[in-house]
Every structure is written in structure tokens, then in C-alpha cells.
Design a protein around this motif. Structure first.
Motif, mmCIF file in Angstrom:
data_model
loop_
_atom_site.group_PDB
_atom_site.id
_atom_site.type_symbol
_atom_site.label_atom_id
_atom_site.label_comp_id
_atom_site.label_asym_id
_atom_site.label_seq_id
_atom_site.Cartn_x
_atom_site.Cartn_y
_atom_site.Cartn_z
ATOM 1 N N ALA A 37 87.361 3.089 7.087
ATOM 2 C CA ALA A 37 87.735 3.863 8.271
ATOM 3 C C ALA A 37 87.487 5.352 8.056
ATOM 4 O O ALA A 37 86.975 6.036 8.955
ATOM 5 C CB ALA A 37 89.201 3.611 8.619
ATOM 6 N N MET A 38 87.826 5.851 6.892
ATOM 7 C CA MET A 38 87.640 7.281 6.613
ATOM 8 C C MET A 38 86.155 7.640 6.550
ATOM 9 O O MET A 38 85.749 8.686 7.053
ATOM 10 C CB MET A 38 88.347 7.663 5.323
ATOM 11 N N VAL A 39 85.362 6.795 5.943
ATOM 12 C CA VAL A 39 83.921 7.057 5.852
ATOM 13 C C VAL A 39 83.284 7.021 7.239
ATOM 14 O O VAL A 39 82.477 7.879 7.583
ATOM 15 C CB VAL A 39 83.237 6.068 4.891
ATOM 16 N N ARG A 40 83.663 6.043 8.031
ATOM 17 C CA ARG A 40 83.099 5.939 9.386
ATOM 18 C C ARG A 40 83.480 7.121 10.261
ATOM 19 O O ARG A 40 82.698 7.559 11.097
ATOM 20 C CB ARG A 40 83.545 4.637 10.039
ATOM 21 N N ALA A 41 84.693 7.638 10.084
ATOM 22 C CA ALA A 41 85.165 8.761 10.896
ATOM 23 C C ALA A 41 84.584 10.097 10.446
ATOM 24 O O ALA A 41 84.578 11.060 11.215
ATOM 25 C CB ALA A 41 86.691 8.827 10.843
ATOM 26 N N ASP A 42 84.076 10.153 9.237
ATOM 27 C CA ASP A 42 83.569 11.416 8.690
ATOM 28 C C ASP A 42 82.280 11.835 9.385
ATOM 29 O O ASP A 42 81.353 11.037 9.516
ATOM 30 C CB ASP A 42 83.323 11.266 7.188
ATOM 31 N N LYS A 43 82.223 13.079 9.808
ATOM 32 C CA LYS A 43 81.037 13.607 10.496
ATOM 33 C C LYS A 43 80.342 14.711 9.702
ATOM 34 O O LYS A 43 79.457 15.381 10.217
ATOM 35 C CB LYS A 43 81.418 14.139 11.885
ATOM 36 N N SER A 44 80.723 14.894 8.447
ATOM 37 C CA SER A 44 80.124 15.956 7.631
ATOM 38 C C SER A 44 78.651 15.665 7.345
ATOM 39 O O SER A 44 78.210 14.518 7.401
ATOM 40 C CB SER A 44 80.882 16.092 6.305
#
Length: 116
Positions: A37-44
Motif C-alpha cells: 500500500a505504501m509503495v503504491r501510494a508513493d508518487k516520488s
């Protein structure tokens, strides 16, 4: 194993377009969902995942890593792994996915190595 716990800490990178996820614990089936979830939400632009305190990863954890790689490749964003121990690295070799990842000894080396 039910006692497996993965703590994930998000920190900004040294550049505004960088982000760092610091993992503490095994990346396995019972712990990978928050990671995904955290990787998918990351937009960096560049995501560095600090594996310094990850003792092992199972096939589900490796699958989550491959998913992170694919997601970032499709959007031309970078992914770097820092501090990966031999046990995790060997698991990536055995599953034949090691070549997808950029490995660095430390987070700072990863940020320098992925600088545009």
C-alpha cells in the motif's frame, strides 16, 4: 509466522523528489500488505527502500518487490534497494528477479547513485 512484524518508516530523501522507506522486520506474506500500500501510494521520482533491518523475505515479499519495480518502471520512476543482506539477495537470485533491482550499500549511496 504470526509473530512476524514489519515496521515501516517513511522519511523524505535528501532531494525533494526522493523518498525513503525504512523497513524493520521480515518482508513476508503476513507483513507485505502495508508495504504494498505504501509503495503504491508513493508518487516520488525516486523511492529508496532501506533493507538494512530486513532479515529475510519470502516469495510473497519478493512478489511485492517485483510489483513495486513494475509499477515504478511503467511510470518511469526509479526504485533502489539499500542495505540488502545476503539472505534476501540470495532469495532474489534464486527467484531470478535480482537483475530488476539496483542495489546500494546505504541509503546515501542509493540517493547519489540514482540522482538524475
Amino acid at each position: 509466522m504470526p509473530q512476524d512484524v514489519l515496521q515501516i518508516t517513511e522519511t523524505p530523501g535528501s532531494q525533494p523528489e526522493n523518498r525513503i522507506l525504512v523497513l524493520n522486520g521480515p518482508l513476508v506474506l503476513t507483513t507485505m500488505f502495508e508495504f504494498q500500500a505504501m509503495v503504491r501510494a508513493d508518487k516520488s521520482q525516486t523511492l529508496v527502500i532501506d533493507f538494512t533491518n530486513v532479515p529475510y523475505a519470502d516469495s510473497a515479499g519478493i512478489g511485492a518487490l517485483v510489483g513495486a519495480y513494475v509499477t515504478r518502471q511503467h511510470s518511469t520512476r526509479r526504485l533502489a534497494l539499500a542495505g540488502v543482506c545476503n539472505r534476501v539477495r540470495d532469495a532474489l537470485k534464486v527467484t531470478r528477479v535480482e537483475q530488476f533491482f539496483q542495489f546500494y550499500d546505504s541509503v546515501s549511496a542509493a540517493e547519489q547513485g540514482t540522482a538524475a
